[in-house]
Write a protein that holds these residues in place. Sequence first.
Motif, PDB file in Angstrom:
ATOM      1  N   PRO A   1      -3.814  13.434   7.780  1.00  0.00           N
ATOM      2  CA  PRO A   1      -5.108  12.870   8.151  1.00  0.00           C
ATOM      3  C   PRO A   1      -5.694  12.004   7.061  1.00  0.00           C
ATOM      4  O   PRO A   1      -6.413  11.058   7.333  1.00  0.00           O
ATOM      5  CB  PRO A   1      -5.979  14.105   8.394  1.00  0.00           C
ATOM      6  N   ALA A   2      -5.386  12.325   5.811  1.00  0.00           N
ATOM      7  CA  ALA A   2      -6.024  11.600   4.725  1.00  0.00           C
ATOM      8  C   ALA A   2      -5.191  10.403   4.282  1.00  0.00           C
ATOM      9  O   ALA A   2      -5.659   9.566   3.534  1.00  0.00           O
ATOM     10  CB  ALA A   2      -6.238  12.535   3.554  1.00  0.00           C
ATOM     11  N   THR A   3      -3.974  10.387   4.721  1.00  0.00           N
ATOM     12  CA  THR A   3      -3.107   9.327   4.227  1.00  0.00           C
ATOM     13  C   THR A   3      -3.304   8.049   5.017  1.00  0.00           C
ATOM     14  O   THR A   3      -3.283   8.050   6.226  1.00  0.00           O
ATOM     15  CB  THR A   3      -1.647   9.761   4.335  1.00  0.00           C
ATOM     16  N   GLU A   4      -3.493   6.990   4.290  1.00  0.00           N
ATOM     17  CA  GLU A   4      -3.608   5.713   4.951  1.00  0.00           C
ATOM     18  C   GLU A   4      -2.536   4.817   4.383  1.00  0.00           C
ATOM     19  O   GLU A   4      -2.422   4.631   3.187  1.00  0.00           O
ATOM     20  CB  GLU A   4      -4.967   5.080   4.642  1.00  0.00           C
ATOM     21  N   SER A   5      -1.749   4.309   5.234  1.00  0.00           N
ATOM     22  CA  SER A   5      -0.686   3.451   4.751  1.00  0.00           C
ATOM     23  C   SER A   5      -1.146   1.998   4.868  1.00  0.00           C
ATOM     24  O   SER A   5      -1.505   1.529   5.931  1.00  0.00           O
ATOM     25  CB  SER A   5       0.548   3.692   5.593  1.00  0.00           C
ATOM     26  N   ALA A   6      -1.157   1.331   3.748  1.00  0.00           N
ATOM     27  CA  ALA A   6      -1.533  -0.077   3.806  1.00  0.00           C
ATOM     28  C   ALA A   6      -0.430  -0.826   4.538  1.00  0.00           C
ATOM     29  O   ALA A   6       0.747  -0.546   4.374  1.00  0.00           O
ATOM     30  CB  ALA A   6      -1.709  -0.621   2.400  1.00  0.00           C
ATOM     31  N   SER A   7      -0.813  -1.750   5.340  1.00  0.00           N
ATOM     32  CA  SER A   7       0.182  -2.440   6.155  1.00  0.00           C
ATOM     33  C   SER A   7       1.132  -3.212   5.250  1.00  0.00           C
ATOM     34  O   SER A   7       0.742  -3.772   4.237  1.00  0.00           O
ATOM     35  CB  SER A   7      -0.505  -3.398   7.115  1.00  0.00           C
ATOM     36  N   SER A   8       2.400  -3.191   5.631  1.00  0.00           N
ATOM     37  CA  SER A   8       3.389  -3.828   4.779  1.00  0.00           C
ATOM     38  C   SER A   8       3.888  -5.129   5.408  1.00  0.00           C
ATOM     39  O   SER A   8       5.023  -5.505   5.274  1.00  0.00           O
ATOM     40  CB  SER A   8       4.550  -2.878   4.542  1.00  0.00           C
TER      41      SER A   8
ATOM     42  N   GLY B   1       9.114  -0.770  -2.353  1.00  0.00           N
ATOM     43  CA  GLY B   1       9.189   0.625  -1.935  1.00  0.00           C
ATOM     44  C   GLY B   1       7.826   1.258  -1.780  1.00  0.00           C
ATOM     45  O   GLY B   1       6.788   0.619  -1.937  1.00  0.00           O
ATOM     46  N   ASP B   2       7.851   2.543  -1.471  1.00  0.00           N
ATOM     47  CA  ASP B   2       6.607   3.282  -1.284  1.00  0.00           C
ATOM     48  C   ASP B   2       6.010   3.628  -2.638  1.00  0.00           C
ATOM     49  O   ASP B   2       6.722   3.947  -3.581  1.00  0.00           O
ATOM     50  CB  ASP B   2       6.877   4.584  -0.520  1.00  0.00           C
ATOM     51  N   PHE B   3       4.692   3.558  -2.689  1.00  0.00           N
ATOM     52  CA  PHE B   3       3.993   3.968  -3.904  1.00  0.00           C
ATOM     53  C   PHE B   3       2.776   4.773  -3.468  1.00  0.00           C
ATOM     54  O   PHE B   3       1.908   4.275  -2.773  1.00  0.00           O
ATOM     55  CB  PHE B   3       3.593   2.725  -4.702  1.00  0.00           C
TER      56      PHE B   3
ATOM     57  N   LYS C   1      -1.964  -4.965  -3.777  1.00  0.00           N
ATOM     58  CA  LYS C   1      -1.104  -5.280  -2.632  1.00  0.00           C
ATOM     59  C   LYS C   1      -0.868  -6.789  -2.523  1.00  0.00           C
ATOM     60  O   LYS C   1       0.234  -7.242  -2.223  1.00  0.00           O
ATOM     61  CB  LYS C   1      -1.797  -4.739  -1.374  1.00  0.00           C
ATOM     62  N   GLU C   2      -1.920  -7.547  -2.808  1.00  0.00           N
ATOM     63  CA  GLU C   2      -1.775  -9.003  -2.750  1.00  0.00           C
ATOM     64  C   GLU C   2      -0.812  -9.499  -3.815  1.00  0.00           C
ATOM     65  O   GLU C   2      -0.044 -10.430  -3.607  1.00  0.00           O
ATOM     66  CB  GLU C   2      -3.145  -9.673  -2.943  1.00  0.00           C
ATOM     67  N   LYS C   3      -0.859  -8.828  -4.962  1.00  0.00           N
ATOM     68  CA  LYS C   3       0.003  -9.248  -6.071  1.00  0.00           C
ATOM     69  C   LYS C   3       1.451  -8.820  -5.828  1.00  0.00           C
ATOM     70  O   LYS C   3       2.378  -9.545  -6.160  1.00  0.00           O
ATOM     71  CB  LYS C   3      -0.530  -8.652  -7.372  1.00  0.00           C
ATOM     72  N   TYR C   4       1.631  -7.608  -5.321  1.00  0.00           N
ATOM     73  CA  TYR C   4       2.984  -7.107  -5.072  1.00  0.00           C
ATOM     74  C   TYR C   4       3.147  -6.779  -3.593  1.00  0.00           C
ATOM     75  O   TYR C   4       3.066  -5.615  -3.192  1.00  0.00           O
ATOM     76  CB  TYR C   4       3.255  -5.847  -5.895  1.00  0.00           C
ATOM     77  N   PRO C   5       3.390  -7.784  -2.777  1.00  0.00           N
ATOM     78  CA  PRO C   5       3.395  -7.554  -1.320  1.00  0.00           C
ATOM     79  C   PRO C   5       4.531  -6.651  -0.849  1.00  0.00           C
ATOM     80  O   PRO C   5       4.444  -6.099   0.245  1.00  0.00           O
ATOM     81  CB  PRO C   5       3.537  -8.962  -0.741  1.00  0.00           C
ATOM     82  N   ASP C   6       5.561  -6.473  -1.665  1.00  0.00           N
ATOM     83  CA  ASP C   6       6.674  -5.654  -1.196  1.00  0.00           C
ATOM     84  C   ASP C   6       6.422  -4.164  -1.381  1.00  0.00           C
ATOM     85  O   ASP C   6       7.211  -3.333  -0.935  1.00  0.00           O
ATOM     86  CB  ASP C   6       7.949  -6.032  -1.953  1.00  0.00           C
ATOM     87  N   VAL C   7       5.356  -3.833  -2.079  1.00  0.00           N
ATOM     88  CA  VAL C   7       5.072  -2.418  -2.301  1.00  0.00           C
ATOM     89  C   VAL C   7       4.256  -1.877  -1.134  1.00  0.00           C
ATOM     90  O   VAL C   7       3.269  -2.485  -0.726  1.00  0.00           O
ATOM     91  CB  VAL C   7       4.289  -2.221  -3.617  1.00  0.00           C
ATOM     92  N   ASN C   8       4.692  -0.770  -0.615  1.00  0.00           N
ATOM     93  CA  ASN C   8       3.944  -0.123   0.455  1.00  0.00           C
ATOM     94  C   ASN C   8       3.084   0.975  -0.159  1.00  0.00           C
ATOM     95  O   ASN C   8       3.589   2.017  -0.580  1.00  0.00           O
ATOM     96  CB  ASN C   8       4.904   0.453   1.494  1.00  0.00           C
ATOM     97  N   ILE C   9       1.786   0.736  -0.226  1.00  0.00           N
ATOM     98  CA  ILE C   9       0.919   1.687  -0.921  1.00  0.00           C
ATOM     99  C   ILE C   9       0.433   2.762   0.037  1.00  0.00           C
ATOM    100  O   ILE C   9      -0.109   2.457   1.106  1.00  0.00           O
ATOM    101  CB  ILE C   9      -0.296   0.974  -1.545  1.00  0.00           C
ATOM    102  N   ILE C  10       0.653   4.007  -0.347  1.00  0.00           N
ATOM    103  CA  ILE C  10       0.162   5.127   0.456  1.00  0.00           C
ATOM    104  C   ILE C  10      -1.007   5.743  -0.293  1.00  0.00           C
ATOM    105  O   ILE C  10      -0.852   6.197  -1.428  1.00  0.00           O
ATOM    106  CB  ILE C  10       1.265   6.178   0.661  1.00  0.00           C
ATOM    107  N   GLU C  11      -2.165   5.724   0.318  1.00  0.00           N
ATOM    108  CA  GLU C  11      -3.332   6.314  -0.331  1.00  0.00           C
ATOM    109  C   GLU C  11      -3.546   7.719   0.197  1.00  0.00           C
ATOM    110  O   GLU C  11      -3.820   7.908   1.375  1.00  0.00           O
ATOM    111  CB  GLU C  11      -4.587   5.480  -0.035  1.00  0.00           C
ATOM    112  N   SER C  12      -3.409   8.707  -0.656  1.00  0.00           N
ATOM    113  CA  SER C  12      -3.764  10.068  -0.264  1.00  0.00           C
ATOM    114  C   SER C  12      -5.137  10.323  -0.844  1.00  0.00           C
ATOM    115  O   SER C  12      -5.262  10.589  -2.035  1.00  0.00           O
ATOM    116  CB  SER C  12      -2.745  11.063  -0.797  1.00  0.00           C
TER     117      SER C  12
END
Lengths: 465, 297
Positions: free
Chosen positions: A43-50, A66-68, A90-101
């Motif tokens: 519920p708390a995890t939001e995946s920034a769109s990749s 990769g995932d971060f 994310k704008e600087k490193y578009p290939d990184v998929n950031i997962i915010e917990s």
Amino acid sequence: MKTKKIVFLSLTVLLLLAVGLTGCGGSNKSAESAKPSASASTPATESASSSAEESPSAEAGPTLAGDFEVQYCVGGYGDSWQKSMVKQFKEKYPDVNIIESAGPKINDQMKPRWIQGDPPDLVFIDCAGGLDVLQSIKDGQLMDLTDWLKTAQNVDGELISDLLIAPAEDFGGKNYTIPFVFGSWGTFYDQALFREKNWEVPTDFDSFLAVSEKIKASGMEPYVHTGVHTGYFTGGFLFPAIVSANGDDPAILKDMADLKEGVFKSEPVMKALQQIVTLRDKGFIDKASGALNHTDSQIQFVQHKDAFIPNGLWVENEMKQDTPAGFEFGMIPSITQAPGGKYIANPYTSPIAIASKAKNPEAAKAFIQFIYSKKAAIEWAELTGALFNVKVDLNGSKASALSISASKYYSSPDLVVLPAVTNNEDVKKEWENATLALTYGKVTPEEWADRVEKAAAKARAKNKQ
Amino acid sequence: MTTKRKRSLFIASFILPTLVLYSLFIFYPIIRAIYISFFDWSGSSENMNYIGFGNFREMYSDPIIYKAIANDYFLIFWKVIGIMTIACFFAVALTRFRMRGASFYRVVFFFPNVLSIVVIAVLWRFIYNPSLGLLNDILSLIVQREVEIPWLGDSRYSLWALLPPAIWAGIGFFMILLIAAIKSIPASLYESAEIDGAKQWKQFTKITIPLIWEQVKVSIVLIVITSLNGSFAIVSVMTEGGPDNATQVLGYYLYQMGFKQYHMGYASAIGVFILVLSLITTAILQRLMKRDTVEVS
């Protein structure tokens, strides 16, 4: 007869079904409780769109992908700064998929993941229930950043270690954490009230006693603190007093954190305790303090029942709703130095750390390099009203007045900024208890020293195990 | 399907769901807690270090444990006395004295039971507040000078100060329990006693008490067990065990050790100890309160 039998049978079947269903419900729950990580974090995890564009980043920085996963709690500082940082990163490193917990209770939700050895990459250690840094280091959960930090530069090419106000804490010669919030304990008072009554703002212990005498004579209590959380009093009064008594050398705090034998009986500590005794014997400490939690004591303070309170820079923000009009928060870094002595600023910090089992440590390091920049620090100050642990000129920014004036303090040569130290929780609890007992005259300074030395000896024995 | 089989199936359909839920939510955690109590574990990492009875040995030499036990039994003792006396008095007053508005009082006295214990504790924190609280205001009015006693902050009063909210919160439930018991006593017994010249007090000691003794016993055991486990909430909200452990109880010490000082193994050992303590206390109480049961025949 036959119908009766059928009815009975169908009833039994129904019941059995019910049993089966309840059983199912139960076992579902068991699966959940055995493996809460998945359910707790979703519920708390939001995946920034990749789905960002393919173009490589403008700078020739390392290629990250990769995932971060980053864990941060949403507490007193909100989450707008983190959200903004993640977006820019994310704008600087578009290939990184950031997962915010993230979330107000994220520390509890992520705990099973840490226990199972599946931690996030980067963690902001803050809010209730956060990792105990000392324990996590002992358990090998945090990455050793010593060598990296020596050369690490931020995105603007500045050496990070040069920029920090409070340097990365030293744990037996190693660094595992970097402080990200920077605040200071201090003694607060109402500037407007002091002007009106013509009281002098104290600059040292003697003038503090003198003005307290006047305050007491006027019918007001001079000094209140929260006895339920004695950490405010030790942070704002006792520790600066110990360092002042140690000739402004903060090394003694490190000795206390390292639980060196005899340090709690040493002369500087005894001198500082004697200052508490002085306050107590003159009746300057509000007798109510022992019963008050932090909110109670702050309410007493803003309602002018008491003139001084040891607290942190956040207090103005925290009491916004309850502060009467015309109240002007003022802060003195320390009140325990001898006349002519330097002010002591005792910082409070919350650190950031990389998990030793991080799956994408490169991205975590890049994120640290990204957020420890002057630009990010200004944004933090504007969004949270607090200070980021990076030396930066806040003049002209939208940061709060208290933050701007505080940030000036920290570049002054007349001020000793103490290092951030993490203390053993058991020993800390004991000295907090003993300090409160001391303010009520239940123990003498010598008994205080004995108690804390004993707790330290016990903790030392435990650390050896 | 034989009749016998059907019968056992039928019985199982009642027992199994409860058993499954009980095992899952009560039995498994207890076993797990006992298991953890043999480890040195921070509660937040994979590292669990087996130390046998190390945690229990440490408890043996921990002075705060003894203080907490003493405080726990202090609270239990006064809670039993306070709650039982007042609940008994109210129950008798509301059933035997034929007073007007009995049902109104029943609701009023039961009311604290509807409130969460946390709400009650917060409420009483305000009452006890040294300079803004109701209690000191009233005392100031009576003695005609300013009273500023820090009820929760002075180790001389703090433990006593926990009693009124704890008792106040407990009365209602046990009053209802006793009212039900008293109402089941046949009125004819009281009538004949009255004819024989027995006054209210005689009736109370000779008829009411013997006939509701079972319920009194149950109430006392309930108070003891819930206090051993449940003092946590009130202590946590009102004092956090302070000042200087003056109001420390086992339940809160467990929490403090496990979640604030990161010794989950030690905390589990305290939990196991509370379990053993409750069992022993209950057994002793059952023994002490054994009386020949008097039944209405």
